[in-house]
Scaffold this motif. Sequence first.
Motif, PDB file in Angstrom:
ATOM      1  N   LYS A  11      -4.910 -37.451  10.529  1.00 16.59           N
ATOM      2  CA  LYS A  11      -3.882 -37.963  10.204  1.00 16.59           C
ATOM      3  C   LYS A  11      -4.402 -39.533   9.441  1.00 16.59           C
TER       4      LYS A  11
ATOM      5  N   TYR B 226      -7.851 -31.978  12.814  1.00  9.50           N
ATOM      6  CA  TYR B 226      -6.687 -32.345  12.457  1.00  9.50           C
ATOM      7  C   TYR B 226      -6.973 -33.649  11.862  1.00  9.50           C
TER       8      TYR B 226
ATOM      9  N   ASP C 177       7.555 -34.517   7.779  1.00 11.17           N
ATOM     10  CA  ASP C 177       7.381 -34.903   9.006  1.00 11.17           C
ATOM     11  C   ASP C 177       8.101 -35.937   9.581  1.00 11.17           C
TER      12      ASP C 177
ATOM     13  N   SER D   9      -2.476 -34.490   7.429  1.00  7.27           N
ATOM     14  CA  SER D   9      -1.381 -35.180   7.537  1.00  7.27           C
ATOM     15  C   SER D   9      -1.733 -36.861   6.923  1.00  7.27           C
TER      16      SER D   9
ATOM     17  N   MET E 240       1.303 -32.067   5.871  1.00  7.58           N
ATOM     18  CA  MET E 240       2.611 -32.629   6.408  1.00  7.58           C
ATOM     19  C   MET E 240       2.406 -34.103   5.939  1.00  7.58           C
ATOM     20  N   TRP E 241       3.725 -34.562   5.656  1.00  4.77           N
ATOM     21  CA  TRP E 241       3.709 -35.974   5.538  1.00  4.77           C
ATOM     22  C   TRP E 241       4.990 -36.528   5.946  1.00  4.77           C
TER      23      TRP E 241
END
Length: 422
Positions: free
Chosen positions: A176, A174, A263, A208, A228-229
């Motif tokens: 970010k 993951y 998100d 993300s 995702m954002w």
Amino acid sequence: MNVKTAPMGWNSWDCYGAAANEEIVKKSADFMAKYLKPFGWEYICVDIQWSAPNGASRSYEPFGYFCMDEYSRLIPAENKFPSAANGKGFGPLADYIHSLGLKFGIHIMRGIPRNAVAQNLKIKGTNKTARDVARFNSICQWNPDMYGIDPKAEGAREYYDSIFELYASWGVDYIKIDDICRELPHEKDELLMVSEAIHSCGRDMVFSLSPGPAVLDEAETYKQICDMWRITDDFWDQWPLLYAMFERCEKWSIHTGAGHWPDADMLPIGPIDVLEDPDGRGRWTNFTQDELITMMTLWCIFRSPLLIGGEMNGFDDFTMGLLTNQNIIDLHTDARHAHQVWRREINGVEHVLWTAVCAKGGQYFAIFNLGEENSSITLDLADGEFCGEGNCLDLWSGKSFVTDGKLCIELPSHGAKAFLVK
């Protein structure tokens, strides 16, 4: 990665800011594996400045020292993450988290370290250096650690390829990436380069984007390049921020679907701001229990990613109930085509109604009291185009009953209820 359900996990920011370390992360992973994994929670994410030996709480160290390798790539600070010694990076910590059946995530900033540019370090895979690819006029307003990268510069793509190659070798699941979502028209070319690099690194990683608010007109761009954002700036435990989230979710709801998740940000629940508490226990969230139910209900019917912000080892029974209510987790997993039906005053109190199709049959309804007084209302399920009698499940209480198409509901101020009707 095109994840089919919105990610669920924990992120260190709300509790520890830039001061998360290996002990904290392992304790968090142990807790999740023991108590939350059976309900779908699986990601353990280390937030900002894991490469900064002196990083502390949410007070950044501007122009501080950061640990890097010879190729301008940030590596974990060994005083925080001892297992990173001898060039192992986050590999041993990722292995530990994977051994628990969980997944491992990290935070990064857009661009290349300013320290690397100052030293003019090499970039792997090219004869260009950090100074050759940096955009000196592209600096994050709230964290000056990095220069942006000029996507047209020779060596720029090689730099991004090299960092994701490194993260893949560590076993990261993951990513970010920060300072790349809110000003998208300005940074779009760099974002597209990042997306191409992460999707060609040879390892599936959730991708993300932060911070928000994301640019609504660029929704289709986000949907094509990331998982995702963020649709909001940092979300904290304040009722006005939760109140404002209803408008954000209403606007973004048509863009939610398998592989692309607007998100609403982390869940500030239980104890947070741990390192700013002299006793080391953190301050308890300012949200009331009713507000926490409202937050979880909205996040779940909207199908936002769910990232726990609180110190899990300090959770009470109520907080655990928020995260382990199987009916609510099912709402998060099974809701389809969720949308706001109406927002109106009833008896002088503002209410909002959401509905969604259940992928396993039936229809979800969520009713929210946004006002300052308790309310008693009769909800007509025909508003959500459900007609006739039905078997009804109250998702929070677990009680079942038969409805004639109307629901008589008592709602506390700032509270919510959710139902599945078949």
